[in-house]
Design an enzyme around this catalytic site. Structure first.
Site, PDB file in Angstrom:
ATOM      1  N   HIS A 175     -86.193  31.268 -99.076  1.00  0.00           N
ATOM      2  CA  HIS A 175     -85.518  30.370 -98.124  1.00  0.00           C
ATOM      3  C   HIS A 175     -84.466  31.164 -97.348  1.00  0.00           C
ATOM      4  CE1 HIS A 175     -84.240  26.332 -96.628  1.00  0.00           C
ATOM      5  NE2 HIS A 175     -83.147  27.025 -96.352  1.00  0.00           N
ATOM      6  N   CYS A 176     -84.792  31.470 -96.114  1.00  0.00           N
ATOM      7  CA  CYS A 176     -83.848  32.160 -95.234  1.00  0.00           C
ATOM      8  C   CYS A 176     -84.237  31.809 -93.801  1.00  0.00           C
ATOM      9  CB  CYS A 176     -83.885  33.667 -95.487  1.00  0.00           C
ATOM     10  SG  CYS A 176     -85.547  34.352 -95.477  1.00  0.00           S
ATOM     11  N   HIS A 177     -83.386  32.183 -92.876  1.00  0.00           N
ATOM     12  CA  HIS A 177     -83.602  31.812 -91.471  1.00  0.00           C
ATOM     13  C   HIS A 177     -83.404  33.013 -90.560  1.00  0.00           C
ATOM     14  CE1 HIS A 177     -82.960  27.612 -92.830  1.00  0.00           C
ATOM     15  NE2 HIS A 177     -81.857  28.027 -93.406  1.00  0.00           N
ATOM     16  N   TYR A 222     -75.586  22.294 -83.919  1.00  0.00           N
ATOM     17  CA  TYR A 222     -74.625  23.401 -84.079  1.00  0.00           C
ATOM     18  C   TYR A 222     -75.184  24.619 -83.347  1.00  0.00           C
ATOM     19  CZ  TYR A 222     -77.847  25.203 -87.671  1.00  0.00           C
ATOM     20  OH  TYR A 222     -78.952  25.682 -88.341  1.00  0.00           O
ATOM     21  N   ARG A 258     -91.573  21.662 -91.886  1.00  0.00           N
ATOM     22  CA  ARG A 258     -90.366  21.116 -92.519  1.00  0.00           C
ATOM     23  C   ARG A 258     -90.020  19.777 -91.904  1.00  0.00           C
ATOM     24  NH1 ARG A 258     -84.153  23.478 -92.377  1.00  0.00           N
ATOM     25  NH2 ARG A 258     -83.693  23.189 -94.579  1.00  0.00           N
ATOM     26  N   ARG A 278     -76.798  14.932 -89.956  1.00  0.00           N
ATOM     27  CA  ARG A 278     -75.854  15.837 -89.290  1.00  0.00           C
ATOM     28  C   ARG A 278     -76.583  17.007 -88.614  1.00  0.00           C
ATOM     29  NH1 ARG A 278     -75.146  20.508 -92.256  1.00  0.00           N
ATOM     30  NH2 ARG A 278     -75.643  20.279 -94.452  1.00  0.00           N
ATOM     31  N   TYR A 332     -86.108  18.330 -96.513  1.00  0.00           N
ATOM     32  CA  TYR A 332     -84.668  18.510 -96.741  1.00  0.00           C
ATOM     33  C   TYR A 332     -84.014  17.141 -96.645  1.00  0.00           C
ATOM     34  CZ  TYR A 332     -80.092  20.917 -96.372  1.00  0.00           C
ATOM     35  OH  TYR A 332     -78.817  21.381 -96.593  1.00  0.00           O
ATOM     36  N   ASP A 336     -80.835  31.662 -98.616  1.00  0.00           N
ATOM     37  CA  ASP A 336     -80.334  30.764 -97.571  1.00  0.00           C
ATOM     38  C   ASP A 336     -79.565  31.531 -96.479  1.00  0.00           C
ATOM     39  OD1 ASP A 336     -80.074  28.351 -96.250  1.00  0.00           O
ATOM     40  OD2 ASP A 336     -78.274  27.756 -97.337  1.00  0.00           O
ATOM     41  N   ASN A 388     -73.835  26.722 -91.085  1.00  0.00           N
ATOM     42  CA  ASN A 388     -72.850  25.641 -91.282  1.00  0.00           C
ATOM     43  C   ASN A 388     -71.945  25.834 -92.484  1.00  0.00           C
ATOM     44  OD1 ASN A 388     -73.683  24.024 -89.043  1.00  0.00           O
ATOM     45  ND2 ASN A 388     -75.529  23.528 -90.221  1.00  0.00           N
TER      46      ASN A 388
HETATM   47  C1  0GY Z   1     -80.337  25.258 -94.782  1.00  0.00           C
HETATM   48  C2  0GY Z   1     -79.218  24.433 -94.496  1.00  0.00           C
HETATM   49  C3  0GY Z   1     -78.704  23.884 -93.401  1.00  0.00           C
HETATM   50  C4  0GY Z   1     -79.194  23.974 -92.066  1.00  0.00           C
HETATM   51  C5  0GY Z   1     -80.454  23.803 -91.728  1.00  0.00           C
HETATM   52  O1  0GY Z   1     -82.160  23.432 -90.228  1.00  0.00           O
HETATM   53  C6  0GY Z   1     -80.960  23.694 -90.358  1.00  0.00           C
HETATM   54  O2  0GY Z   1     -80.201  23.834 -89.411  1.00  0.00           O
HETATM   55  O3  0GY Z   1     -81.376  23.688 -92.656  1.00  0.00           O
HETATM   56  C7  0GY Z   1     -77.535  23.049 -93.634  1.00  0.00           C
HETATM   57  O4  0GY Z   1     -76.664  22.977 -92.739  1.00  0.00           O
HETATM   58  O5  0GY Z   1     -77.406  22.451 -94.717  1.00  0.00           O
HETATM   59  O6  0GY Z   1     -80.347  25.900 -95.768  1.00  0.00           O
HETATM   60  O7  0GY Z   1     -81.357  25.352 -94.138  1.00  0.00           O
END
Ligand code: 0GY
Length: 291
Positions: free
Chosen positions: A30-32, A48, A123, A129, A156, A247, A252
């Site tokens: 889990h990473c972005h 955001y 997803r 939020r 999520y 993560d 955020n």
């Molecule tokens: C995560 C957590 C967050 C953000 C997102 O899609 C997203 O912007 O998932 C969060 O702010 O909790 O781990 O992906």
């Protein structure tokens, strides 16, 4: 723990080298990636705006932590435009898989292109939020379409929404992976009835769960001792259906900058035996994303 101001990066500039050596071939599941915005602009509907966290930085962190592979999850700041995700997947040498967020009007050909790049899931994000969730039938229809590609659903949600969502999640035709342990109420303790119900849900082998993300859930802060019992219970209960991720880049995060090396050092606390570590970091993610 330094406060993070708006406009600051949300990741540690210099994470420690982990003391825990992960088994060879480990997957950060889990990473972005964010941007860079001049190449991959953020979505107009985003809630955001992150600091750019491009694929090169993600791959450098992977190597620094001793991992081999990534599962990159489309974040809400990129909306339903998966270009940055797909670009990272194509640059990964088959060492990354993706979880996309797609629009209902996406074509089958576009889904197949994403499959070719390495996407294996969509997803569904129910955090208000972060997104304005769609009506449930929209998600059901999408799940039916992606099931044909052998993909699964990543979901999520917050603990407060779990009960209402479970019948819908059970009705989906695919495996369902739950992000961030279903965001349990840490202050209520691991024996609280909500988390017990979540553990019971994990007896259904339709469900998988990610057991990382203590930095987001903790009340006490690093080293996240208050969150460890939750992850440990889930790993004991469903050792073949748990995944772990950093993560990174921790979108955020406002309370502190998580040290990804410390997050890795917490793995043997929640998965105490080499057998559990092998399942969590290798067997489970390979089965779901590379089989
Ligand atoms: C995560 C957590 C967050 C953000 C997102 O899609 C997203 O912007 O998932 C969060 O702010 O909790 O781990 O992906």
């Amino acid at each position: 723990m330094a406060d993070i101001k708006t406009g600051d990066a949300t990741w540690h500039p210099n994470p420690k080298k982990p003391d825990f050596v992960v088994p060879a071939g480990a997957v950060d599941a889990h990473c972005h990636v964010f941007g860079p915005a001049n190449q991959f602009p953020y979505a107009p509907e985003r809630k955001y705006t992150p600091v750019d966290a491009p694929k090169e930085k993600l791959f450098a962190l992977r190597d620094h932590l001793g991992f081999s592979k990534n599962v990159i999850v489309q974040a809400s700041c990129h909306g339903k435009d998966n270009a940055a995700l797909v670009d990272a997947l194509r640059a990964s040498n088959d060492n990354a898989r993706g979880v996309a967020v797609v629009s209902p009007d996406i074509t089958d050909a576009e889904l197949e292109d994403m499959h070719d790049a390495g996407v294996r899931a969509v997803r569904f994000n129910f955090l208000k939020r972060l997104v304005d969730p769609a009506p449930k039938p929209v998600y059901t229809r999408m799940a039916e379409r992606i099931a044909k590609l052998g993909w699964h659903v990543v979901v999520y949600f917050e603990e407060a929404d779990r009960e209402e969502l479970v019948p819908f999640l059970k009705s989906l035709p695919t495996t369902v992976v739950i992000d961030h342990m279903g965001r349990p109420e840490i202050k209520a303790g691991v024996d609280n009835s909500g988390f017990k119900a979540f553990l019971d849900l994990m007896d259904d082998d339709k469900f998988w769960v990610k057991v990382g993300c203590p930095e987001r859930l903790t009340i006490d802060g690093p080293p996240y001792d208050d969150v460890a019992p939750f992850a440990k219970s889930l790993i004991q209960r469903a050792p073949d259906r748990v995944l772990w991720g950093t993560d990174w880049p921790h979108p955020n995060m406002k309370s502190h900058l998580p040290d990804d090396g410390l997050l890795v050092d917490r793995i043997p606390v929640i998965a105490p035996s080499p057998e559990l570590q092998q399942k969590l970091l290798i067997n489970n993610p390979l089965l779901l994303y590379w089989a």
